[in-house]
Design an enzyme around this catalytic site. Structure first.
Site, PDB file in Angstrom:
ATOM      1  N   GLY A 245       3.954   3.255  -5.590  1.00  0.00           N
ATOM      2  CA  GLY A 245       3.505   2.931  -6.941  1.00  0.00           C
ATOM      3  C   GLY A 245       2.014   2.753  -7.071  1.00  0.00           C
ATOM      4  O   GLY A 245       1.204   3.518  -6.541  1.00  0.00           O
ATOM      5  N   TYR A 246       1.636   1.703  -7.813  1.00  0.00           N
ATOM      6  CA  TYR A 246       0.229   1.434  -8.050  1.00  0.00           C
ATOM      7  C   TYR A 246      -0.508   1.103  -6.756  1.00  0.00           C
ATOM      8  O   TYR A 246      -1.687   1.419  -6.598  1.00  0.00           O
ATOM      9  CB  TYR A 246       0.071   0.260  -9.011  1.00  0.00           C
ATOM     10  CG  TYR A 246       0.643   0.471 -10.391  1.00  0.00           C
ATOM     11  CD1 TYR A 246       0.170   1.477 -11.219  1.00  0.00           C
ATOM     12  CD2 TYR A 246       1.652  -0.357 -10.874  1.00  0.00           C
ATOM     13  CE1 TYR A 246       0.689   1.663 -12.483  1.00  0.00           C
ATOM     14  CE2 TYR A 246       2.181  -0.181 -12.143  1.00  0.00           C
ATOM     15  CZ  TYR A 246       1.700   0.824 -12.948  1.00  0.00           C
ATOM     16  OH  TYR A 246       2.217   0.991 -14.202  1.00  0.00           O
TER      17      TYR A 246
ATOM     18  N   ASP B  97       6.382  -8.116   6.700  1.00  0.00           N
ATOM     19  CA  ASP B  97       6.559  -8.976   5.534  1.00  0.00           C
ATOM     20  C   ASP B  97       5.220  -9.567   5.100  1.00  0.00           C
ATOM     21  O   ASP B  97       4.683 -10.455   5.756  1.00  0.00           O
ATOM     22  CB  ASP B  97       7.541 -10.094   5.897  1.00  0.00           C
ATOM     23  CG  ASP B  97       7.824 -11.038   4.736  1.00  0.00           C
ATOM     24  OD1 ASP B  97       7.350 -10.768   3.612  1.00  0.00           O
ATOM     25  OD2 ASP B  97       8.508 -12.056   4.957  1.00  0.00           O
ATOM     26  N   ALA B  98       4.701  -9.088   3.982  1.00  0.00           N
ATOM     27  CA  ALA B  98       3.412  -9.573   3.495  1.00  0.00           C
ATOM     28  C   ALA B  98       3.462 -11.037   3.089  1.00  0.00           C
ATOM     29  O   ALA B  98       2.419 -11.704   3.021  1.00  0.00           O
ATOM     30  CB  ALA B  98       2.955  -8.726   2.306  1.00  0.00           C
TER      31      ALA B  98
ATOM     32  N   SER C 213       0.785  -1.240   0.000  1.00  0.00           N
ATOM     33  CA  SER C 213       0.000   0.000   0.000  1.00  0.00           C
ATOM     34  C   SER C 213       0.814   1.285   0.000  1.00  0.00           C
ATOM     35  O   SER C 213       0.235   2.365  -0.018  1.00  0.00           O
ATOM     36  CB  SER C 213      -0.908   0.009   1.243  1.00  0.00           C
ATOM     37  OG  SER C 213      -0.133  -0.065   2.436  1.00  0.00           O
ATOM     38  N   SER C 214       2.141   1.205  -0.001  1.00  0.00           N
ATOM     39  CA  SER C 214       2.947   2.399   0.268  1.00  0.00           C
ATOM     40  C   SER C 214       3.654   2.999  -0.937  1.00  0.00           C
ATOM     41  O   SER C 214       4.269   4.061  -0.826  1.00  0.00           O
ATOM     42  CB  SER C 214       4.001   2.070   1.333  1.00  0.00           C
ATOM     43  OG  SER C 214       4.873   1.046   0.877  1.00  0.00           O
TER      44      SER C 214
ATOM     45  N   THR D 249       8.042   4.288 -11.368  1.00  0.00           N
ATOM     46  CA  THR D 249       7.974   3.738 -10.013  1.00  0.00           C
ATOM     47  C   THR D 249       9.363   3.288  -9.591  1.00  0.00           C
ATOM     48  O   THR D 249      10.269   3.149 -10.415  1.00  0.00           O
ATOM     49  CB  THR D 249       7.010   2.540  -9.934  1.00  0.00           C
ATOM     50  OG1 THR D 249       7.570   1.436 -10.676  1.00  0.00           O
ATOM     51  CG2 THR D 249       5.645   2.889 -10.500  1.00  0.00           C
TER      52      THR D 249
ATOM     53  N   TYR E  56      10.858  -7.716 -20.434  1.00  0.00           N
ATOM     54  CA  TYR E  56       9.727  -7.706 -19.503  1.00  0.00           C
ATOM     55  C   TYR E  56       8.763  -8.851 -19.789  1.00  0.00           C
ATOM     56  O   TYR E  56       8.854  -9.911 -19.197  1.00  0.00           O
ATOM     57  CB  TYR E  56       9.006  -6.348 -19.518  1.00  0.00           C
ATOM     58  CG  TYR E  56       8.106  -6.191 -18.322  1.00  0.00           C
ATOM     59  CD1 TYR E  56       8.605  -5.678 -17.126  1.00  0.00           C
ATOM     60  CD2 TYR E  56       6.782  -6.604 -18.358  1.00  0.00           C
ATOM     61  CE1 TYR E  56       7.805  -5.577 -16.002  1.00  0.00           C
ATOM     62  CE2 TYR E  56       5.970  -6.513 -17.237  1.00  0.00           C
ATOM     63  CZ  TYR E  56       6.479  -5.996 -16.065  1.00  0.00           C
ATOM     64  OH  TYR E  56       5.692  -5.915 -14.961  1.00  0.00           O
TER      65      TYR E  56
END
Length: 400
Positions: A54-55, A112-113, A51-52, A280, A239
């Protein structure tokens, strides 16, 4: 209180410190860019993982300002110490402050998610404070992941598959200015693809859903979206056709599996949301992306759609304000403005002509360079960077 003047110090696109006041002003500008949505009060319960920055940051701010979400944001940021806190630390503090000012009940957890400990912490908080979850946004970009079942730590890599990949790239050197050079990246070897997929694929997203479902914490009609990117043919070799692309393909396969499971279980949905290009902290590490995004901005100018506008559109679709815009593979597309044939043709033409001597007339270098600085709270209009600023900003709602 620890007040000091913070000057930008960087190594390439990586800055060593962040500016709290600049980060605060940037988050405030993002909030103000969102069209008015629900008034303060009981909105849908949402969890944003990553949540902190970039997107994921855009998803959090847009969700709060537009959809009136309440719930939890999860991120992994470093506290202030000898150096400043990370930019994400200060952005989270600013987001929490704005949420309080607008009557949104949003709690932020730092850790850590990928760990089951964080999943347990989130599940406990949901049950105690919010009840069942209506929406989950998954936006995690990380270099490593430890599998909670095996204890194995996997590392992601940015490599092409099958053969070396040579591309133009853009660098900024204080001594010589912007440089367009060529860089060659060696191909993936051994288990690079499997390692990258283990970190950046859908395994952890699926684990989150299973963990919360097992605790009976998913509401009827629950929806989840994992944020992704496809990008241009100009960057596909490193990519979409590289190790990260293999991980994204796994993410999309996971979405199809979860969509079927959630549909049967809750009448819910699982989607990948394909976003458009942006500057980002993750994207600047990918060879060729900096040059591509600078050229894209040179073509589109103000018509380039920023992440906050993209994610406002995502929330409108997830909450039913607008119908879902899905492609033939069931992916929600927020990148059509970028991949329009006329846009890609114009960018490709500039790419072919791009050299150190010509780049200033082809790409919006001032915008790109400022965007990189703004990732860390610098180059933000209205901030006095000669004034001391308090760097000891506390983490919001630590008692949650």
């Amino acid at each position: 209180m620890n007040e000091r003047v913070i000057a930008p110090k960087n190594r390439g696109f990586l800055f060593l410190d962040s500016h709290p006041a600049g980060c605060r002003k940037l988050v405030d500008a993002m909030w103000r860019a969102v069209p008015a949505g629900l008034p303060g009060g009981e909105g849908p319960v949402a969890l944003v993982i990553g949540s902190s920055a970039g997107y994921g940051l855009a998803a959090t701010v847009a969700g709060l300002a537009r959809a009136g979400i309440r719930g939890i944001g999860v991120c992994f940021e470093k506290a202030p110490g000898r150096r400043t806190g990370t930019a994400g630390w200060y952005r989270t503090a600013a987001t929490a402050e704005l949420a309080r000012e607008h009557g949104r009940d949003m709690v932020f957890l730092n850790g850590d998610a990928f760990s089951d400990a964080m999943k347990d912490q989130v599940a406990d908080l949901l049950k105690r404070r919010y009840g069942r979850l209506d929406h989950l946004i998954y936006s995690v970009a990380a270099p490593r992941r430890t599998d909670p079942d095996t204890g194995t730590t996997y590392a992601s890599v940015l490599k092409p598959i099958g053969a070396p990949y040579t591309t133009k790239t853009l660098t900024f050197d204080a001594g010589t200015g912007p440089q367009v050079t060529e860089v060659e990246t060696a191909p993936a070897r051994d288990d690079d693809i499997e390692q990258t997929t283990a970190v950046m694929g859908g395994a952890d997203w699926e684990r989150w859903i299973a963990h919360l479902a097992d605790r009976d914490l998913l509401a009827d009609g629950f929806t989840t979206a994992a944020l992704s990117y496809i990008g241009s043919p100009l960057t596909a070799g490193i990519y979409r056709q590289g190790t990260i692309g293999a991980a994204k393909a796994h993410l999309e396969a996971t979405a199809r599996t979860l969509d079927e499971r959630l549909g049967k279980l809750l009448g819910g949905r699982a989607l990948t949301s394909v976003n458009g290009a942006a500057v980002t902290q993750s994207s600047t590490a990918i060879p060729g992306i900096a040059l591509y995004v600078g050229l894209l901005r040179g073509v589109l100018g103000q018509d380039m759609v920023p992440p906050i506008d993209q994610l406002t559109g995502l929330w409108d679709q997830l909450t039913g304000t607008r119908p879902l815009t899905l492609d033939d593979e069931g992916r929600l597309r927020l990148d059509l403005w970028e991949l329009a044939p006329a846009v890609q043709e114009a960018v490709a033409g500039r790419w072919n002509r791009a050299t150190t001597e010509t780049i200033a007339g082809l790409a919006d270098l001032d915008w790109f360079h400022a965007e990189v600085q703004r990732l860390y709270g610098f180059a933000v209009p209205g901030v006095d960077y000669t004034a001391p600023v308090d760097t000891d900003i506390p983490w919001p709602n630590p008692d949650a």
